[in-house]
Design a protein around this motif. Structure first.
Motif, PDB file in Angstrom:
ATOM      1  N   SER A 175      21.727  33.633  45.676  1.00  0.00           N
ATOM      2  CA  SER A 175      22.695  32.828  46.411  1.00  0.00           C
ATOM      3  C   SER A 175      23.736  32.141  45.526  1.00  0.00           C
ATOM      4  O   SER A 175      24.634  31.481  46.044  1.00  0.00           O
ATOM      5  N   THR A 176      23.627  32.245  44.211  1.00  0.00           N
ATOM      6  CA  THR A 176      24.481  31.530  43.252  1.00  0.00           C
ATOM      7  C   THR A 176      24.393  30.021  43.462  1.00  0.00           C
ATOM      8  O   THR A 176      25.325  29.284  43.147  1.00  0.00           O
ATOM      9  N   GLU A 177      23.270  29.559  43.984  1.00  0.00           N
ATOM     10  CA  GLU A 177      23.013  28.120  44.082  1.00  0.00           C
ATOM     11  C   GLU A 177      22.208  27.612  42.889  1.00  0.00           C
ATOM     12  O   GLU A 177      22.052  26.400  42.728  1.00  0.00           O
ATOM     13  N   TYR A 198      26.148  24.901  36.886  1.00  0.00           N
ATOM     14  CA  TYR A 198      27.514  24.390  36.932  1.00  0.00           C
ATOM     15  C   TYR A 198      28.077  24.348  38.353  1.00  0.00           C
ATOM     16  O   TYR A 198      29.284  24.365  38.549  1.00  0.00           O
ATOM     17  N   GLY A 199      27.209  24.273  39.342  1.00  0.00           N
ATOM     18  CA  GLY A 199      27.651  24.139  40.719  1.00  0.00           C
ATOM     19  C   GLY A 199      27.618  25.446  41.486  1.00  0.00           C
ATOM     20  O   GLY A 199      27.612  26.532  40.915  1.00  0.00           O
ATOM     21  N   VAL A 200      27.616  25.326  42.804  1.00  0.00           N
ATOM     22  CA  VAL A 200      27.501  26.492  43.674  1.00  0.00           C
ATOM     23  C   VAL A 200      28.857  27.171  43.839  1.00  0.00           C
ATOM     24  O   VAL A 200      29.908  26.550  43.706  1.00  0.00           O
ATOM     25  N   THR A 201      28.803  28.469  44.124  1.00  0.00           N
ATOM     26  CA  THR A 201      29.978  29.219  44.550  1.00  0.00           C
ATOM     27  C   THR A 201      29.916  29.353  46.063  1.00  0.00           C
ATOM     28  O   THR A 201      28.830  29.495  46.641  1.00  0.00           O
ATOM     29  N   ARG A 202      31.083  29.328  46.704  1.00  0.00           N
ATOM     30  CA  ARG A 202      31.146  29.390  48.168  1.00  0.00           C
ATOM     31  C   ARG A 202      31.670  30.743  48.641  1.00  0.00           C
ATOM     32  O   ARG A 202      32.462  31.381  47.958  1.00  0.00           O
ATOM     33  N   ASN A 203      31.230  31.144  49.821  1.00  0.00           N
ATOM     34  CA  ASN A 203      31.648  32.418  50.400  1.00  0.00           C
ATOM     35  C   ASN A 203      33.040  32.267  51.002  1.00  0.00           C
ATOM     36  O   ASN A 203      33.258  31.392  51.843  1.00  0.00           O
ATOM     37  N   PRO A 204      34.011  33.092  50.596  1.00  0.00           N
ATOM     38  CA  PRO A 204      35.369  32.966  51.140  1.00  0.00           C
ATOM     39  C   PRO A 204      35.448  33.130  52.658  1.00  0.00           C
ATOM     40  O   PRO A 204      36.378  32.613  53.282  1.00  0.00           O
ATOM     41  N   TRP A 205      34.502  33.830  53.264  1.00  0.00           N
ATOM     42  CA  TRP A 205      34.519  34.005  54.712  1.00  0.00           C
ATOM     43  C   TRP A 205      34.104  32.736  55.452  1.00  0.00           C
ATOM     44  O   TRP A 205      34.494  32.526  56.596  1.00  0.00           O
ATOM     45  N   ASP A 206      33.284  31.935  54.813  1.00  0.00           N
ATOM     46  CA  ASP A 206      32.830  30.665  55.389  1.00  0.00           C
ATOM     47  C   ASP A 206      32.319  29.829  54.222  1.00  0.00           C
ATOM     48  O   ASP A 206      31.253  30.115  53.667  1.00  0.00           O
ATOM     49  N   THR A 255      30.904  27.182  53.904  1.00  0.00           N
ATOM     50  CA  THR A 255      29.622  26.483  54.037  1.00  0.00           C
ATOM     51  C   THR A 255      28.451  27.419  53.768  1.00  0.00           C
ATOM     52  O   THR A 255      27.297  27.000  53.858  1.00  0.00           O
ATOM     53  N   ARG A 256      28.751  28.670  53.422  1.00  0.00           N
ATOM     54  CA  ARG A 256      27.696  29.675  53.246  1.00  0.00           C
ATOM     55  C   ARG A 256      27.698  30.246  51.837  1.00  0.00           C
ATOM     56  O   ARG A 256      28.681  30.149  51.103  1.00  0.00           O
ATOM     57  N   ILE A 257      26.572  30.893  51.496  1.00  0.00           N
ATOM     58  CA  ILE A 257      26.387  31.443  50.153  1.00  0.00           C
ATOM     59  C   ILE A 257      27.175  32.745  49.990  1.00  0.00           C
ATOM     60  O   ILE A 257      27.428  33.456  50.969  1.00  0.00           O
ATOM     61  N   PRO A 258      27.561  33.083  48.753  1.00  0.00           N
ATOM     62  CA  PRO A 258      28.247  34.350  48.496  1.00  0.00           C
ATOM     63  C   PRO A 258      27.315  35.435  47.973  1.00  0.00           C
ATOM     64  O   PRO A 258      27.762  36.445  47.430  1.00  0.00           O
ATOM     65  N   GLY A 259      26.009  35.209  48.104  1.00  0.00           N
ATOM     66  CA  GLY A 259      25.039  36.135  47.530  1.00  0.00           C
ATOM     67  C   GLY A 259      24.789  35.811  46.072  1.00  0.00           C
ATOM     68  O   GLY A 259      25.372  34.894  45.494  1.00  0.00           O
ATOM     69  N   GLY A 260      23.861  36.549  45.487  1.00  0.00           N
ATOM     70  CA  GLY A 260      23.523  36.290  44.094  1.00  0.00           C
ATOM     71  C   GLY A 260      22.768  37.472  43.484  1.00  0.00           C
ATOM     72  O   GLY A 260      22.382  38.392  44.193  1.00  0.00           O
TER      73      GLY A 260
END
Length: 527
Positions: free
Chosen positions: A144-146, A150-158, A160-165
């Motif tokens: 999830s890249t959480e 150095y902080g989370v990455t966010r999904n460009p589609w939403d 508030t959601r994860i961009p995978g990992g």
């Protein structure tokens, strides 16, 4: 963000390359457009945060070199690689001389590699401007890249959601039009699963066909560097560039690099036997994901493919085998991060100053919870009295999975499944549930255990979020996944825009965008 920036960043890499060769645009214009895009969407509290480091000066310098060579004409211009001048991002697990490499960990905060990974050397020789280094789960451990320090990455589609990992930074950068191409690494799905949930294309090449020299190892028998792009053709072109034998990698395969780009341009499945993996289409998959999967099957059947079912019973044990083999190898590979040779060093607060105590203090402070969890699990699995019961048994299952693949490929040219059982889940939803997080890789792990190539291509939307479709092929038959992936891509975009072109607009407006330069948009790692 200007209209010119918007237009340039939404071209495919192949289109960018064509326009560069035709003299319609310059590499400096193209690179600056992507740096402007990074400044507009990557930083700030709600930014994508795909990048840990942005290397604007180096990228523009490379772009200017390409423009000068093309302007001069002659043999030097003719010798330029077809992708010369097209910008690219690199996962921060791949070492780069002159830029920090952190692996998403405090253990390597600010560390500067004294050499380039082989794939980075190839990028620089081909003169692709390197925009910077992308975020990831610490030492590639996560879905999830959480788990980045150095902080989370966010999904460009939403957002508030994860961009995978673990390669969410590379996938998010490509999905958000911050880069047309990126490099990732795939140990159990870390290129393909982020591709699925961000609507991008991600390829795991045949094990050994792309050099791993300079990729910080998690599990050496599973890790593989591969391309991230918005189209199958773009991924294929980047794959051609980075593939090939490397004497610095003892697992590197000999032989010529196939014409992956040509395979992608073929985009035809007429007469191709496509095997549906029985074990990867049932319980645990969201209804919307299965709906898109069955629609993809019908489109392929209508295009002339023969759809058959294949039974791979050992796949039911792949997840368990992987989560014994991977942490076992990781515990060994991460032993080098000891606070003595390089990287972070934390001295004990009290007591005698011994190597053992320095190592303990450093690893306690430098590693995050997920990394510690996997080191403990792997060390236990390799310990005296448990090796045969756990690690040895997992390797036997691995052999059975390889045999299942062999049998399946006697019936089918490629295999197909959903890439991920779900669409992108909300940030924080599975952070405290490791088992739920691990299940995201259930469809991607078998390919790593067997070393076969795989690709994830966009398969439509469910609940407004991307769904990925995975194709797998026999070892060294990577061209087949490009042919099948490009065919599905073409079929699904006949009556609509390609999925990547439908990604939402993220550019900031007002004084915040004007005040935030590209360098400041990235987390200040290594500065």
């Amino acid at each position: 963000m200007t209209t010119q920036t918007h237009h340039l960043t939404r071209l495919t890499a192949a289109e960018m390359a064509q326009k560069l060769r035709a003299g319609e645009i310059t590499s400096v214009e193209l690179t600056q457009a992507h740096l402007d895009r990074i400044a507009a969407v990557d930083g700030g509290e709600r930014g994508i945060h795909a990048f840990l480091h942005v290397s604007a000066e180096e990228a523009l310098r490379t772009a200017a070199e390409v423009d000068d060579l093309r302007a001069a004409g002659g043999a030097a211009a003719e010798a330029l690689h077809p992708l010369a001048g097209v910008p690219i991002a690199v996962k921060d697990l791949i070492v780069t001389e002159g830029q920090p490499t952190t692996a998403g960990s405090k253990m390597l905060e600010g560390w500067m590699s004294p050499y380039d990974a082989t794939v980075v050397k190839k990028l620089r020789e081909a003169k692709l401007p390197i925009l910077g280094k992308t975020n990831l789960d610490e030492f590639a451990m996560g879905s999830s890249t959480e788990h980045s320090a150095y902080g989370v990455t966010r999904n460009p589609w939403d957002t508030t959601r994860i961009p995978g990992g673990s390669g969410g930074g590379s996938a998010a950068a490509v999905a958000a039009f911050e880069a047309p191409l990126a490099l990732g690494t795939d140990t159990g799905g870390s290129i393909r699963q982020p591709g699925a949930v961000t609507g991008t294309v991600g390829t795991k090449p045949t094990y050994g066909s792309v050099s791993r020299y300079g990729a910080i190892a998690m599990a050496s028998s599973l890790d593989q560097i591969g391309p991230v792009a918005r189209t199958t053709e773009d991924a294929a072109l980047l794959h051609e560039l980075i593939a090939g034998h490397d004497p610095k990698d003892s697992t590197s395969l000999p032989g010529e690099v196939p014409a992956f780009g040509e395979a992608a341009r073929t985009a035809d499945v007429a007469g191709m036997r496509i095997g549906v993996i029985k074990q990867l289409t049932g319980e645990g998959y969201q209804p919307g994901v299965l709906d898109r999967f069955h629609e993809a099957l019908e489109a392929l059947r209508a295009a002339g493919a023969e759809i058959v079912e294949v039974d791979c019973p050992s796949f039911d044990y792949a997840l368990g085998a992987y989560y014994l083999i991977m942490p076992s190898e990781a515990s060994s590979n991460l032993a080098k991060f000891d606070g003595v040779r390089y990287g972070t060093r934390v001295l004990p607060e009290e007591g005698p100053l011994t190597i053992e105590r320095v190592m303990g203090s450093t690893r306690a402070a430098g590693f995050g919870d997920e990394v510690k969890r996997r080191i403990i699990l792997g060390t236990y699995a390799l310990s005296a009295g448990y090796y045969d019961a756990y690690y040895g048994s997992a390797q036997k299952v691995r052999t059975l999975i390889q045999q299942d693949f062999d049998a399946a490929f006697e019936k089918a040219d490629v295999l197909i499944s959903p890439t991920s059982p779900t669409v992108a889940f909300p940030l924080g939803e599975n952070l405290d549930d490791p088992l739920a997080m691990y299940l995201n890789d259930v469809a991607t792990i078998p390919a790593n255990l067997a070393g076969v190539p795989g690709i994830s291509v966009p398969g439509g939307l469910s609940e407004g979020l991307p769904v990925g479709i995975q194709f797998l092929a026999p070892i060294r038959e990577d061209a087949r996944v490009y042919r099948a992936g490009a065919a599905l891509e073409k079929l699904l975009s006949q009556d609509a825009e390609p999925l990547w072109a439908q990604a939402p607009e993220l550019a900031k407006t007002g004084p915040e965008a004007a005040a935030e330069p590209a360098e400041a948009a990235a987390h200040p790692v290594g500065k």
